[in-house]
Design an enzyme around this catalytic site. Structure first.
Site, PDB file in Angstrom:
ATOM      1  N   ASP A 158       1.599  54.155 -43.950  1.00 25.62           N
ATOM      2  CA  ASP A 158       2.887  54.012 -44.632  1.00 25.62           C
ATOM      3  C   ASP A 158       2.623  54.156 -46.131  1.00 25.62           C
ATOM      4  O   ASP A 158       2.036  53.280 -46.761  1.00 25.62           O
ATOM      5  CB  ASP A 158       3.496  52.637 -44.328  1.00 25.62           C
ATOM      6  CG  ASP A 158       4.847  52.443 -45.011  1.00 25.62           C
ATOM      7  OD1 ASP A 158       5.091  53.064 -46.067  1.00 25.62           O
ATOM      8  OD2 ASP A 158       5.658  51.663 -44.480  1.00 25.62           O
ATOM      9  N   HIS A 174      11.019  39.621 -53.943  1.00 28.80           N
ATOM     10  CA  HIS A 174      12.027  40.471 -53.288  1.00 28.80           C
ATOM     11  C   HIS A 174      12.614  39.845 -52.027  1.00 28.80           C
ATOM     12  O   HIS A 174      13.616  40.319 -51.503  1.00 28.80           O
ATOM     13  CB  HIS A 174      11.417  41.825 -52.899  1.00 28.80           C
ATOM     14  CG  HIS A 174      10.927  42.621 -54.068  1.00 28.80           C
ATOM     15  ND1 HIS A 174      11.745  42.966 -55.115  1.00 28.80           N
ATOM     16  CD2 HIS A 174       9.709  43.133 -54.378  1.00 28.80           C
ATOM     17  CE1 HIS A 174      11.047  43.662 -56.014  1.00 28.80           C
ATOM     18  NE2 HIS A 174       9.798  43.766 -55.587  1.00 28.80           N
ATOM     19  N   ASP A 177       7.141  41.089 -63.479  1.00 30.02           N
ATOM     20  CA  ASP A 177       6.822  42.169 -62.537  1.00 30.02           C
ATOM     21  C   ASP A 177       7.700  43.378 -62.896  1.00 30.02           C
ATOM     22  O   ASP A 177       8.779  43.210 -63.453  1.00 30.02           O
ATOM     23  CB  ASP A 177       7.131  41.681 -61.117  1.00 30.02           C
ATOM     24  CG  ASP A 177       6.702  42.666 -60.039  1.00 30.02           C
ATOM     25  OD1 ASP A 177       5.659  42.405 -59.412  1.00 30.02           O
ATOM     26  OD2 ASP A 177       7.405  43.671 -59.806  1.00 30.02           O
ATOM     27  N   HIS A 223       9.235  45.359 -60.910  1.00 27.28           N
ATOM     28  CA  HIS A 223      10.375  45.527 -60.016  1.00 27.28           C
ATOM     29  C   HIS A 223      11.386  44.400 -60.242  1.00 27.28           C
ATOM     30  O   HIS A 223      11.011  43.299 -60.651  1.00 27.28           O
ATOM     31  CB  HIS A 223       9.924  45.506 -58.555  1.00 27.28           C
ATOM     32  CG  HIS A 223       8.946  46.583 -58.216  1.00 27.28           C
ATOM     33  ND1 HIS A 223       7.590  46.376 -58.209  1.00 27.28           N
ATOM     34  CD2 HIS A 223       9.142  47.887 -57.886  1.00 27.28           C
ATOM     35  CE1 HIS A 223       6.974  47.505 -57.878  1.00 27.28           C
ATOM     36  NE2 HIS A 223       7.889  48.446 -57.687  1.00 27.28           N
ATOM     37  N   ASP A 231       2.272  44.917 -62.070  1.00 22.07           N
ATOM     38  CA  ASP A 231       2.599  46.340 -61.957  1.00 22.07           C
ATOM     39  C   ASP A 231       3.341  46.815 -63.202  1.00 22.07           C
ATOM     40  O   ASP A 231       3.644  47.989 -63.358  1.00 22.07           O
ATOM     41  CB  ASP A 231       3.394  46.625 -60.668  1.00 22.07           C
ATOM     42  CG  ASP A 231       4.414  45.552 -60.350  1.00 22.07           C
ATOM     43  OD1 ASP A 231       4.763  44.773 -61.266  1.00 22.07           O
ATOM     44  OD2 ASP A 231       4.856  45.476 -59.186  1.00 22.07           O
ATOM     45  N   TYR A 267      -0.884  46.833 -58.773  1.00 22.75           N
ATOM     46  CA  TYR A 267      -1.531  47.693 -57.773  1.00 22.75           C
ATOM     47  C   TYR A 267      -2.634  48.569 -58.330  1.00 22.75           C
ATOM     48  O   TYR A 267      -3.265  49.301 -57.588  1.00 22.75           O
ATOM     49  CB  TYR A 267      -0.458  48.523 -57.056  1.00 22.75           C
ATOM     50  CG  TYR A 267       0.633  47.613 -56.529  1.00 22.75           C
ATOM     51  CD1 TYR A 267       0.399  46.808 -55.413  1.00 22.75           C
ATOM     52  CD2 TYR A 267       1.858  47.476 -57.191  1.00 22.75           C
ATOM     53  CE1 TYR A 267       1.367  45.923 -54.959  1.00 22.75           C
ATOM     54  CE2 TYR A 267       2.826  46.596 -56.743  1.00 22.75           C
ATOM     55  CZ  TYR A 267       2.576  45.820 -55.637  1.00 22.75           C
ATOM     56  OH  TYR A 267       3.520  44.924 -55.194  1.00 22.75           O
TER      57      TYR A 267
END
Ligand code: X5A
Ligand code: ZN
Length: 668
Positions: free
Chosen positions: A22, A137, A174, A176, A267, A307
């Protein structure tokens, strides 16, 4: 007062991973945890932290946020075949389950709650939980974006309940949007949520309209949800620090939280294959340093994303150094925010102006024709993750060096010496009195016969020499005439070859104002202004601030709107702060200013204090020696219109030169 930094880590949280192919999920690897921990170990930081035992979260804790139906689904993944796991994962957006996911998610949450308990009980001052799976999230009934349980959101609910807290700040750095946290606290005014995130007008994951700046919260929670969308990649240290000064910090200080939680995703750091931003690892030292001044230093961080392994490890290490109280290394790069960043900042301030007193004097225009909509002109660059490795390695070599840790104190002989922390030394040498007299005579004739002043200058000159050879990091000196001593000290430092000194003179001047105007110093005066006039030079500023002093303070306003952005834009080698007579800001304001300014010039700072101020002197000693982090600087009171108008004149005169002062993309 509590001290120490806690670290939560357990390698068992590496015992789950993606079991099928994935491309979206493959970046969330177990090594993220070991690399973070091993980098901390490599720098000798693990040994300096207080290790906290991990534990599983209870079902009661999980259901503070999540539905029991969702809990049952997660539980059931423990015994699933790979095929069933994949099917369950496919019900969610960017999620993957493994037979050990449930166990690890309980540890990640339990570890975060252990940290909250250690900080709230006073066992430690602050700390970091290195955990996975991440949390921000995940939603009451949903796994999302690699997250299973919402660690930080549950930590906030848990802290509210167990410690009866009324105000918690969550900072989500972060890259996101932590939409899970937003949904959970949208209508709750007791939790202020701030998130910056890569957005690109909604074209970036998770592609939600509600991630834009205009989602300010709902119902009673209106004004308590702050979104700062980044509409371009390539944001730098300057953009991040500007976002803190102009969006997060003024609101955070006005909110005056009792606890700060950080969704600490890395990230947002350079080299990350998701974020594509360009903030370098030391940026996280600065963000941490700034946040340490809220809620008397009660700061709990929990790992979210990150990451690029090298970038992650270095950024985590910079964060922990600062939690431990090490001097903050210089923020590198050009201190000029991107136009696109300023547009986001301006819009976020605009939509929040109705809810926050610190924003009420703002120009209230929205920029709807964003420069990055459609074809974009001068676009920030991406950094290729593969070349980032080498860049980061080089960069760390450049910025990491030993910064002296000791503090030097200069007291008059025979005077009162306060009780001092162990890394403080008392200066007992002095320059010869002819030399002191000569240095003083450049600025004043009338004090040459004053033995007390000549003696104080002599000791000051001796102390300054230790600075320039790197023997002490900072220094506090008592003087009968602090602003005169400032001029003598500045001249001496420039003679010794210093190139940029940021001088802050608080109160009225003891002497005429003849400072150099060639860029070697930037002079900032803060006073009630009865005798002060503005000087037309980019190296002379004047903050006329005559707010009555008391328990609450309005000084946060010029601090974040003007003083810190100015200092960070100038990038001085040394800070000089003089606390003279007839001051119009409180001692607490001076302590906050001094403590925050230790983020610039790698903590090289000289404080000059008027004689017979034992309390201010002792408090400054503690701050300079790094023993202050439990001070409470709140609460906020709004500034008077007169002070704001004065500051605005200064801002308009200065913002073209000192770019971090800008918080408007365009003036209307
Ligand atoms: C915790 C975190 C990112 C998910 C990205 C999915 N999640 N494209 O960083
Ligand atoms: Zn992330």
């Amino acid at each position: 007062m509590a001290s120490g930094t806690a670290l939560v880590y357990d390698e068992e949280m590496m015992s789950y991973e993606l079991l099928w192919e994935d491309l979206e999920c493959e970046i969330e690897v177990p090594d993220r945890l070991s690399v973070s921990y091993n980098t901390l170990k490599h720098y000798g930081l693990v040994e300096r932290c207080v290790p906290l035992p991990i534990r599983e979260a209870t079902e009661e804790e999980i259901t503070l946020v999540h539905s029991s139906e969702y809990l049952e689904i997660v539980k059931s993944t423990q015994t699933m075949s790979t095929e069933e796991l994949k099917k369950t994962s496919d019900n969610f957006n960017a999620a993957f389950f493994h037979p050990n996911s449930y166990r690890c998610a309980k540890l990640a949450l339990g570890g975060t709650l252990q940290l909250v308990d250690a900080v709230m009980s006073g066992q430690v001052r602050n700390g970091l939980a290195l955990v996975r799976p991440p949390g921000h999230h995940s939603q009451p009934k949903e796994s999302n974006g690699f997250c299973v349980f919402n660690n930080v959101a549950i930590a906030a609910k848990y802290a509210k309940k167990k410690y009866n807290l009324q105000r918690i700040l969550i900072v989500d750095w972060d890259i996101h949007h932590g939409q899970g946290i937003q949904y959970i606290f949208e209508d709750d005014p007791s939790v202020l949520y701030f998130s910056w995130h890569r957005y690109e007008h909604g074209s970036y994951w998770p592609n939600l309209d509600e991630s834009d700046y205009d989602s300010v919260g709902k119902g009673k929670g209106m004004g308590y949800n702050i979104n700062l969308p980044w509409n371009q990649v390539g944001m730098t240290n300057a953009d991040y620090i500007a976002a803190f000064f102009h969006v997060l910090l003024p609101m955070a200080f006005e909110f005056n939280p009792e606890l700060v939680l950080v969704s600490a995703g890395y990230d947002s750091s350079i080299g990350d294959p998701e974020g594509h931003m360009r903030a370098t690892p030391e940026c996280f030292s600065h963000l941490t340093h700034l946040l340490k001044h809220l809620s008397a230093g009660k700061l709990c961080l929990a790992l979210e994303g990150g990451y690029h392994l090298r970038s992650l490890g270095e950024s985590v290490s910079m964060t922990v150094r600062t939690l431990l109280g090490d001097p903050v290394t210089k923020l590198t790069g050009e201190m000029k925010p991107w136009l696109s960043a300023l547009e986001s900042i301006q819009n976020a301030r605009h939509v929040h102006a109705p809810y926050w007193k610190c924003l009420m004097h703002d120009e209230t225009t929205l920029i709807q024709d964003l420069s990055t909509r459609g074809s974009c002109s001068s676009s920030p660059l991406r950094t290729d993750p593969s070349i980032a490795d080498r860049f980061i390695e080089n960069h760390m070599k450049k910025i990491l060096h030993a910064i002296p840790k000791s503090t030097n104190c200069v007291f008059p002989p025979g005077g009162h010496i306060p009780s001092l922390p162990s890394n403080v030394e008392v200066e007992n040498r002095s320059a010869p009195s002819e030399i002191a007299t000569a240095a003083l005579s450049v600025f004043s004739q009338e004090h040459l016969g004053n033995e007390n002043m000549v003696g104080s200058v002599g000791r000051l000159l001796a102390a300054l020499d230790k600075f320039t050879i790197g023997q002490t990091r900072n220094c506090i000196a008592v003087s009968p005439f602090p602003s005169l001593s400032t001029q003598v000290a500045l001249q001496h430092l420039l003679n010794l070859g210093m190139e940029r000194v940021f001088c802050v003179i608080i109160g009225e001047m003891d002497t005429k104002n003849d400072f150099p105007d060639n860029g070697t110093s930037l002079i900032l005066r803060i006073s009630g202004g009865s005798t002060t006039k503005r000087i037309d030079s980019k190296y002379h500023c004047f903050v006329k601030w005559n707010e009555s002093t008391g328990e609450s303070s309005s000084f946060f306003y010029p601090l974040f709107r003007f003083i810190l952005p100015l200092a960070y834009s100038y990038q001085p080698e040394l800070i000089l702060i003089a606390a003279g007579c007839d001051r119009t800001i409180s001692n607490k304001d001076i302590l906050l200013l001094t403590s925050l300014l230790q983020g610039v010039a790698e903590g090289a700072l000289l404080a000059l204090v008027q004689e017979s101020e034992p309390e201010l002197t002792e408090n400054l000693c503690n701050i300079l020696a790094g023993c202050n982090s439990g001070m409470d600087f709140g609460p906020f009171k709004p500034p008077t219109e007169e002070c704001v108008l004065n500051l605005k004149k200064e801002l308009i005169a200065m913002e073209e030169e000192w770019k971090l002062l800008k918080c408007l993309a365009r003036r209307s």
